[in-house]
Design a protein around this motif. Structure first.
Motif, PDB file in Angstrom:
ATOM      1  N   ALA A  96       0.957  -1.184  -0.023  1.00 34.57           N
ATOM      2  CA  ALA A  96       0.016   0.097  -0.095  1.00 34.57           C
ATOM      3  C   ALA A  96       0.713   1.251  -0.036  1.00 34.57           C
ATOM      4  O   ALA A  96       0.572   2.318  -0.550  1.00 34.57           O
ATOM      5  N   ARG A 124       0.891  -6.017 -13.994  1.00 34.95           N
ATOM      6  CA  ARG A 124      -0.194  -6.388 -13.532  1.00 34.95           C
ATOM      7  C   ARG A 124      -0.790  -7.622 -13.891  1.00 34.95           C
ATOM      8  O   ARG A 124      -1.494  -8.354 -13.150  1.00 34.95           O
ATOM      9  N   VAL A 154      -1.318  -6.753  -3.044  1.00 40.45           N
ATOM     10  CA  VAL A 154      -1.843  -5.567  -2.633  1.00 40.45           C
ATOM     11  C   VAL A 154      -1.680  -4.110  -3.474  1.00 40.45           C
ATOM     12  O   VAL A 154      -2.510  -3.387  -3.629  1.00 40.45           O
ATOM     13  N   VAL A 158      -4.723  -0.790  -5.235  1.00 40.35           N
ATOM     14  CA  VAL A 158      -4.219   0.489  -4.563  1.00 40.35           C
ATOM     15  C   VAL A 158      -3.742   1.538  -5.357  1.00 40.35           C
ATOM     16  O   VAL A 158      -4.278   2.659  -5.836  1.00 40.35           O
ATOM     17  N   GLY A 207      -6.915  -4.346  -2.101  1.00 39.57           N
ATOM     18  CA  GLY A 207      -5.864  -4.608  -2.019  1.00 39.57           C
ATOM     19  C   GLY A 207      -5.625  -5.802  -0.801  1.00 39.57           C
ATOM     20  O   GLY A 207      -4.951  -6.631  -0.842  1.00 39.57           O
TER      21      GLY A 207
END
Length: 281
Positions: A96, A124, A154, A158, A207
């Protein structure tokens, strides 16, 4: 023409009915939310006791709860819970924090967005399990590789939510801030931060949910403790009640941590005048 009726003589408008109190709404929502899981558990118990469900494949909930109770009695459960919570917590903070920096930077700066976002979007799409052999090669089977894998899970929700939140801030609000000669820090604090907080908390909750999913993959990486290890151990030893106990504990812990994060979000966003805020009291 007849004279108009004096304002004082006109009947007062009917009062708008008061909205249902927030406390009562939350209690009712909690009861209705718990009703379906309880009903499903009762149905599962009945079918298992009637022999419709095979005990070696889907044991009754009472046996699953008894397994959790036995693990707690021997003290084994607390070690598994503690290490899994520590891994998820460390991975969540790391992922995060990095996502906050990069999401805010790419959302605010068009140049950084064009430079970094294509690379991050490509990364990703790599499946979570594809990272496992690479992280083991780089960092071994110790805690670092597990925490980094969770942080990867996570990071992306985010990052995406915060970046889109910053890019979606109304341009007129920014221009008004500049007309009032707000400094860069003041502009971020008084315009960008309030406008992006809702999207940011959605990203944090998403996340966190992925962090709980990634911890299972992380604890397959040579772990000797943790709920993921308990899950695999139940599979290897043919104990379905242990597998289901691990899944149930994952669900409970995930729900509790998400509820805590949602409560923090409601507290920080209580200034909002939205339909959701009214319903949540």
């Amino acid at each position: 023409m007849a004279q108009s009726e004096p304002l004082a003589a006109r009947p007062a408008p009917a009062p708008i009915p008061a909205l249902r109190s927030g406390g009562r709404a939350r209690r009712w929502g909690g009861l209705t939310g718990a009703g379906l899981p309880v009903a499903l558990l009762l149905l599962w118990e009945v079918l298992a006791r009637a022999g419709v469900l095979k005990a070696n494949l889907l044991p009754a909930p009472s046996k699953v709860l008894a397994t959790i109770g036995e693990l707690a009695r021997t003290g084994e459960l607390w070690g598994h819970l503690g290490i899994t919570l520590a891994r998820v917590g460390a991975g969540f903070v790391l992922g995060a924090a990095l996502a906050t920096v990069l999401g805010a930077a790419t959302g605010y700066s068009r140049r950084l967005f064009q430079l970094l976002d294509p690379l991050l979007q490509g990364v990703r799409n790599i499946p979570s399990l594809a990272w496992v052999p690479l992280f083991i090669l780089w960092m071994g089977i110790y805690e670092t590789s597990k925490v980094v894998l969770i942080a990867v899970g996570v990071f992306f929700p985010v990052y995406l939510n915060l970046m889109n939140g910053v890019q979606g801030v109304d341009r007129k609000l920014v221009e008004v801030g500049r007309v009032y000669r707000l400094s860069g820090g003041a502009l971020v604090r008084r315009v960008f931060l309030p406008a992006t907080l809702p999207a940011y908390f959605v990203g944090l909750r998403s996340g966190l949910g992925l962090g709980w999913m990634f911890v299972v993959a992380a604890e397959i990486m040579g772990a000797s403790k943790g709920l993921g290890f308990l899950l695999v151990d139940g599979q290897m030893t043919g104990r379905p009640q242990t597998i289901l106990a691990s899944i149930l504990l994952f669900a409970v812990l995930g729900q509790l941590t998400d509820a805590a994060l949602a409560a923090l979000g409601r507290r920080l966003l209580r200034w909002q005048d939205t339909h959701g805020q009214v319903n949540n009291g």
